[in-house]
Design an enzyme around this catalytic site. Structure first.
Site, PDB file in Angstrom:
ATOM      1  N   TYR A  53       0.896  -1.299  -0.044  1.00 50.35           N
ATOM      2  CA  TYR A  53      -0.020   0.011  -0.052  1.00 50.35           C
ATOM      3  C   TYR A  53       0.926   1.322   0.029  1.00 50.35           C
ATOM      4  O   TYR A  53       0.448   2.315  -0.717  1.00 50.35           O
ATOM      5  CB  TYR A  53      -0.917   0.010   1.248  1.00 50.35           C
ATOM      6  N   ASN A  87     -12.670   3.049  -5.995  1.00 54.66           N
ATOM      7  CA  ASN A  87     -11.259   3.434  -5.743  1.00 54.66           C
ATOM      8  C   ASN A  87     -10.820   3.963  -4.725  1.00 54.66           C
ATOM      9  O   ASN A  87     -11.715   4.516  -3.770  1.00 54.66           O
ATOM     10  CB  ASN A  87     -11.154   4.576  -7.090  1.00 54.66           C
ATOM     11  N   HIS A 104     -14.411   1.227  -0.848  1.00 57.34           N
ATOM     12  CA  HIS A 104     -13.483   0.292  -0.527  1.00 57.34           C
ATOM     13  C   HIS A 104     -12.121   0.934   0.430  1.00 57.34           C
ATOM     14  O   HIS A 104     -11.154   0.626   0.309  1.00 57.34           O
ATOM     15  CB  HIS A 104     -13.035  -0.236  -1.805  1.00 57.34           C
ATOM     16  N   GLY A 169     -15.661   2.515 -15.765  1.00 60.78           N
ATOM     17  CA  GLY A 169     -14.220   1.927 -15.430  1.00 60.78           C
ATOM     18  C   GLY A 169     -14.407   0.931 -14.451  1.00 60.78           C
ATOM     19  O   GLY A 169     -13.443   0.631 -13.408  1.00 60.78           O
ATOM     20  N   SER A 171     -15.461  -3.392 -13.804  1.00 63.18           N
ATOM     21  CA  SER A 171     -15.912  -4.990 -14.205  1.00 63.18           C
ATOM     22  C   SER A 171     -17.193  -5.340 -13.695  1.00 63.18           C
ATOM     23  O   SER A 171     -17.589  -6.299 -13.993  1.00 63.18           O
ATOM     24  CB  SER A 171     -14.412  -5.788 -14.197  1.00 63.18           C
TER      25      SER A 171
HETATM   26  N1  APR Z   1     -11.219   3.954 -19.052  1.00 64.20           N
HETATM   27  C1  APR Z   1     -12.729   3.312 -18.754  1.00 64.20           C
HETATM   28  N2  APR Z   1     -12.610   1.876 -18.510  1.00 64.20           N
HETATM   29  C2  APR Z   1     -11.416   1.427 -18.551  1.00 64.20           C
HETATM   30  C3  APR Z   1     -10.176   1.997 -18.683  1.00 64.20           C
HETATM   31  C4  APR Z   1     -10.462   3.347 -19.502  1.00 64.20           C
HETATM   32  N3  APR Z   1      -9.253   3.895 -19.762  1.00 64.20           N
HETATM   33  N4  APR Z   1      -9.218   0.760 -18.925  1.00 64.20           N
HETATM   34  C5  APR Z   1      -9.923  -0.082 -18.236  1.00 64.20           C
HETATM   35  N5  APR Z   1     -11.177   0.176 -18.158  1.00 64.20           N
HETATM   36  C6  APR Z   1     -12.194  -0.892 -17.540  1.00 64.20           C
HETATM   37  C7  APR Z   1     -11.832  -2.538 -17.749  1.00 64.20           C
HETATM   38  O1  APR Z   1     -12.374  -2.657 -18.862  1.00 64.20           O
HETATM   39  C8  APR Z   1     -12.712  -2.786 -16.602  1.00 64.20           C
HETATM   40  O2  APR Z   1     -14.230  -3.015 -16.829  1.00 64.20           O
HETATM   41  O3  APR Z   1     -12.285  -0.691 -15.941  1.00 64.20           O
HETATM   42  C9  APR Z   1     -12.681  -1.821 -15.390  1.00 64.20           C
HETATM   43  C10 APR Z   1     -11.649  -2.331 -14.437  1.00 64.20           C
HETATM   44  O4  APR Z   1     -12.144  -3.396 -14.082  1.00 64.20           O
HETATM   45  P1  APR Z   1     -11.357  -3.976 -12.382  1.00 64.20           P
HETATM   46  O5  APR Z   1      -9.762  -3.940 -12.641  1.00 64.20           O
HETATM   47  O6  APR Z   1     -11.983  -5.093 -12.009  1.00 64.20           O
HETATM   48  O7  APR Z   1     -11.693  -2.747 -11.627  1.00 64.20           O
HETATM   49  P2  APR Z   1     -12.785  -2.390 -10.545  1.00 64.20           P
HETATM   50  O8  APR Z   1     -14.024  -2.939 -11.259  1.00 64.20           O
HETATM   51  O9  APR Z   1     -12.647  -1.310 -10.020  1.00 64.20           O
HETATM   52  O10 APR Z   1     -12.537  -3.485  -9.285  1.00 64.20           O
HETATM   53  C11 APR Z   1     -13.549  -3.626  -8.207  1.00 64.20           C
HETATM   54  O11 APR Z   1     -11.932  -4.846  -6.906  1.00 64.20           O
HETATM   55  O12 APR Z   1      -9.717  -5.445  -6.643  1.00 64.20           O
HETATM   56  C12 APR Z   1     -10.875  -5.079  -6.110  1.00 64.20           C
HETATM   57  O13 APR Z   1     -11.268  -3.516  -4.310  1.00 64.20           O
HETATM   58  C13 APR Z   1     -10.722  -3.663  -5.611  1.00 64.20           C
HETATM   59  O14 APR Z   1     -12.041  -1.595  -5.912  1.00 64.20           O
HETATM   60  C14 APR Z   1     -11.694  -2.965  -6.562  1.00 64.20           C
HETATM   61  C15 APR Z   1     -12.750  -3.735  -6.840  1.00 64.20           C
END
Ligand code: APR
Length: 227
Positions: A53, A87, A104, A169, A171
């Site tokens: 971290y 985030n 989170h 942004g 998944s």
């Molecule tokens: N602009 C928009 N979306 C984007 C970009 C971009 N430039 N680049 C990637 N993405 C999308 C990807 O297609 C995906 O759908 O952002 C998403 C990222 O997904 P994850 O990596 O799973 O991130 P997130 O959904 O925030 O994860 C949720 O998981 O690991 C834990 O606690 C952590 O808060 C996080 C949670």
């Protein structure tokens, strides 16, 4: 003023240089996420967790908000905008958004392992032996896998009177966070901004903008303001 709820994830900060989670198959700077972002990891190897971290905190401090963050902040001139983010960075705040709820946690804050007291530490590093006023070890104020999400009920409430939902942004792979989109009203218009395909099959009133956030959010903002 109509109310917009923005549900954001790591993807909105990708163009600010902060890595997402699932675009690097669970790896982050060669750490396996599950080896450093769980209570078990904290028990077993607290200094490794703190180092993980500390590295992420330095990268957040060095990062800058991108046009997507700024554009969402500028929407406050036309709408009541509530950001609900997964985030742990402060890029929404630094871009000027006034209402930001972190599901989170926040990497620029520490939490006492004894009292739960939270303190802003900004860019400071956290190490073993850094203690709270009650002499217990400080940890990052971040929600680890398997831990409760304290702001979940508040997030659900904030969704209930949304006129517009923007999903950007994320998944939608992590629960319970991803469940908040089920709390928006039936009549709510939903917009998804993501360069990749995200499965939202049963979502009503859905418009998909398959673009990166820095391009897609400004396009969406113009659509919403011109409506
Ligand atoms: N602009 C928009 N979306 C984007 C970009 C971009 N430039 N680049 C990637 N993405 C999308 C990807 O297609 C995906 O759908 O952002 C998403 C990222 O997904 P994850 O990596 O799973 O991130 P997130 O959904 O925030 O994860 C949720 O998981 O690991 C834990 O606690 C952590 O808060 C996080 C949670």
């Amino acid at each position: 003023m109509k109310k917009i709820v923005v549900f954001s994830g790591a993807g909105i900060s990708a163009e600010s240089g902060l890595k997402t989670f699932r675009d690097n198959n669970g790896l982050w700077e060669n750490y396996k996420i599950m080896d450093v972002a769980t209570p078990e990891a904290w028990e077993k190897q607290p200094q490794t967790v703190l180092e993980f971290y500390n590295l992420r905190r330095k990268q957040v401090v060095d990062a800058l908000p991108n046009s997507a963050h700024f554009c969402l902040a500028e929407l406050e001139a036309f709408f009541n905008v509530q950001i609900i983010t997964q985030n742990i960075d402060d890029l929404h705040e630094r871009a000027g958004s006034s209402n930001v709820l972190h599901l989170h946690g926040e990497i620029l804050k520490s939490r006492s392992t004894k009292t739960g007291a939270i303190q802003k530490i900004n860019g400071a590093m956290l190490n073993l032996g850094d203690l709270c006023s009650k002499n217990s070890q400080l940890r990052p104020d971040v929600v680890w896998f398997g831990e409760a999400v304290p702001n979940m009920l508040l997030a659900e409430e904030l969704c209930k009177d949304a006129d517009i939902l923007i999903i950007v942004g994320t998944s939608l792979a992590v629960y319970p966070a991803a469940n908040i989109i089920d709390y928006i009203p039936e009549k709510c218009s939903t917009y998804l901004v993501d360069p990749n395909k995200i499965d939202l099959n049963n979502m009503k009133n859905l418009t998909v903008i398959n673009k990166k956030a820095s391009i897609g959010i400004p396009i969406l903002a113009k659509i919403l303001v011109d409506k």
